[in-house]
Design a protein around this motif. Structure first.
Motif, PDB file in Angstrom:
ATOM      1  N   TYR A   4      26.112   3.541  83.505  1.00 35.42           N
ATOM      2  CA  TYR A   4      27.486   4.103  83.526  1.00 35.42           C
ATOM      3  C   TYR A   4      28.242   3.441  84.580  1.00 35.42           C
ATOM      4  N   ARG A   5      27.907   2.515  85.231  1.00 35.24           N
ATOM      5  CA  ARG A   5      28.677   1.909  86.537  1.00 35.24           C
ATOM      6  C   ARG A   5      30.018   1.676  86.436  1.00 35.24           C
ATOM      7  N   THR A   6      30.482   1.619  84.979  1.00 40.28           N
ATOM      8  CA  THR A   6      32.060   1.292  84.625  1.00 40.28           C
ATOM      9  C   THR A   6      32.904   2.280  84.408  1.00 40.28           C
ATOM     10  N   SER A   7      31.969   3.544  84.379  1.00 43.80           N
ATOM     11  CA  SER A   7      32.831   4.845  84.236  1.00 43.80           C
ATOM     12  C   SER A   7      33.640   5.042  85.509  1.00 43.80           C
ATOM     13  N   PRO A   8      34.876   5.872  85.026  1.00 45.08           N
ATOM     14  CA  PRO A   8      35.757   6.193  86.397  1.00 45.08           C
ATOM     15  C   PRO A   8      35.080   6.883  87.142  1.00 45.08           C
ATOM     16  N   ILE A   9      34.466   7.938  86.733  1.00 47.53           N
ATOM     17  CA  ILE A   9      33.763   9.052  87.664  1.00 47.53           C
ATOM     18  C   ILE A   9      32.712   8.224  88.658  1.00 47.53           C
ATOM     19  N   ILE A  10      31.741   7.332  87.983  1.00 42.67           N
ATOM     20  CA  ILE A  10      31.058   6.644  88.713  1.00 42.67           C
ATOM     21  C   ILE A  10      31.684   5.766  89.703  1.00 42.67           C
ATOM     22  N   LYS A  11      32.610   4.989  89.426  1.00 41.03           N
ATOM     23  CA  LYS A  11      33.395   3.991  90.437  1.00 41.03           C
ATOM     24  C   LYS A  11      33.946   5.112  91.576  1.00 41.03           C
ATOM     25  N   ALA A  12      34.464   6.106  91.203  1.00 43.18           N
ATOM     26  CA  ALA A  12      35.087   7.017  92.156  1.00 43.18           C
ATOM     27  C   ALA A  12      34.036   7.642  93.160  1.00 43.18           C
ATOM     28  N   SER A  13      32.811   7.883  92.713  1.00 45.28           N
ATOM     29  CA  SER A  13      31.809   8.422  93.620  1.00 45.28           C
ATOM     30  C   SER A  13      31.213   7.421  94.670  1.00 45.28           C
ATOM     31  N   SER A  14      31.718   6.110  94.788  1.00 42.88           N
ATOM     32  CA  SER A  14      31.397   5.310  95.626  1.00 42.88           C
ATOM     33  C   SER A  14      29.903   4.985  95.488  1.00 42.88           C
ATOM     34  N   PRO A  15      29.260   4.277  94.491  1.00 37.70           N
ATOM     35  CA  PRO A  15      27.861   4.036  94.215  1.00 37.70           C
ATOM     36  C   PRO A  15      27.223   3.524  95.446  1.00 37.70           C
ATOM     37  N   PRO A  16      27.531   2.546  96.364  1.00 33.10           N
ATOM     38  CA  PRO A  16      26.870   2.184  97.291  1.00 33.10           C
ATOM     39  C   PRO A  16      26.442   3.515  98.168  1.00 33.10           C
ATOM     40  N   PHE A  17      27.418   4.257  98.456  1.00 34.37           N
ATOM     41  CA  PHE A  17      27.129   5.316  99.187  1.00 34.37           C
ATOM     42  C   PHE A  17      26.324   6.276  98.872  1.00 34.37           C
ATOM     43  N   ALA A  18      26.360   6.730  97.409  1.00 35.24           N
ATOM     44  CA  ALA A  18      25.582   7.582  96.584  1.00 35.24           C
ATOM     45  C   ALA A  18      24.313   7.024  96.425  1.00 35.24           C
ATOM     46  N   ILE A  19      23.849   5.668  96.401  1.00 35.79           N
ATOM     47  CA  ILE A  19      22.433   4.986  96.524  1.00 35.79           C
ATOM     48  C   ILE A  19      22.009   5.368  97.943  1.00 35.79           C
ATOM     49  N   LEU A  20      22.885   5.264  98.914  1.00 34.48           N
ATOM     50  CA  LEU A  20      22.255   5.473 100.205  1.00 34.48           C
ATOM     51  C   LEU A  20      21.811   7.028 100.492  1.00 34.48           C
ATOM     52  N   MET A  21      22.641   7.796  99.837  1.00 36.06           N
ATOM     53  CA  MET A  21      22.453   9.353  99.964  1.00 36.06           C
ATOM     54  C   MET A  21      21.121   9.473  99.113  1.00 36.06           C
ATOM     55  N   LEU A  22      20.729   8.782  97.920  1.00 35.54           N
ATOM     56  CA  LEU A  22      19.540   8.995  97.336  1.00 35.54           C
ATOM     57  C   LEU A  22      18.278   8.518  98.117  1.00 35.54           C
ATOM     58  N   ILE A  23      18.597   7.531  98.963  1.00 34.71           N
ATOM     59  CA  ILE A  23      17.347   6.843  99.542  1.00 34.71           C
ATOM     60  C   ILE A  23      17.129   7.694 100.924  1.00 34.71           C
ATOM     61  N   GLY A  24      18.222   8.266 101.343  1.00 40.75           N
ATOM     62  CA  GLY A  24      18.007   9.175 102.684  1.00 40.75           C
ATOM     63  C   GLY A  24      17.556  10.552 102.176  1.00 40.75           C
ATOM     64  N   SER A  25      17.671  11.147 100.870  1.00 35.66           N
ATOM     65  CA  SER A  25      17.379  12.179 100.418  1.00 35.66           C
ATOM     66  C   SER A  25      15.586  12.008 100.119  1.00 35.66           C
ATOM     67  N   SER A  26      15.472  10.811  99.505  1.00 39.89           N
ATOM     68  CA  SER A  26      13.931  10.399  99.286  1.00 39.89           C
ATOM     69  C   SER A  26      13.092  10.280 100.650  1.00 39.89           C
ATOM     70  N   MET A  27      13.790   9.886 101.670  1.00 37.22           N
ATOM     71  CA  MET A  27      13.064   9.647 102.970  1.00 37.22           C
ATOM     72  C   MET A  27      12.797  11.126 103.519  1.00 37.22           C
TER      73      MET A  27
END
Length: 181
Positions: A4-27
């Protein structure tokens, strides 16, 4: 995120930083299996400290960088168009992450945490400890300062439109961090 990367909600969530948060949470969550072995080793002691603190720094620096951008955009008294590229946010994340990494490198090099046997009257157990006691409290103070910055940002963005406003959820997570830790 990808589907859903083209969805406005996903775009507004700053996907690169959401991914960094996911990586950090996993760590950070990887610390749990490291604290369950019966006999910790020096490598496990160091891994616990590194994974937990690097993950924490990555999650909150990414979250607060996004929130800082919202504060700059919506608290604009002159109503000028404000463009803050991801590159600038990555710089913020890099500074926080760099401080955490530098501190952990010094800690690991100077006073490596090692398994230490603790004997009480009826119980004995092994914990990870360094020779000096100031390492963890100093890191906790740095993490607390990061949380204070997060509280400040939450206050700054509390009146932003609900589509962008994450301040309630950030404040809730900060509350839980303070109560649990």
């Amino acid at each position: 995120m990808v589907k859903y990367r083209t969805s406005p909600i996903i775009k507004a969530s700053s996907p690169p930083f959401a991914i960094l948060m996911l990586i950090g949470s996993s760590m950070a969550i990887l610390v749990v299996p490291l604290i369950t072995p019966t006999e910790p080793t020096t490598a496990l002691c160091v891994a616990q400290i590194w994974l937990g603190n690097v993950g924490y720094g990555l999650v909150f620096s990414s979250l607060f960088a996004k929130t800082w951008r919202l504060a700059r955009i919506f608290n604009n008294p002159k109503l000028r168009a404000v463009v803050i590229p991801n590159k600038e946010l990555f710089r913020i994340v890099g500074i926080v992450w760099g401080i955490v990494i530098a501190y952990l490198v010094v800690w690991s090099a100077v006073d490596t945490p090692r398994p230490t046997l603790v004997k009480n009257i009826n119980v004995q157990y092994t914990v990870c400890q360094s020779e000096q006691v100031f390492w963890m409290p100093t890191l906790a103070i740095l993490q607390f300062l990061l949380l204070v910055w997060g509280v400040y940002l939450c206050i700054k963005v509390r009146n932003t439109p609900s589509a962008f406003n994450e301040s309630k959820w950030i404040a809730f997570s900060l509350y839980n961090i303070v109560i649990v830790c």
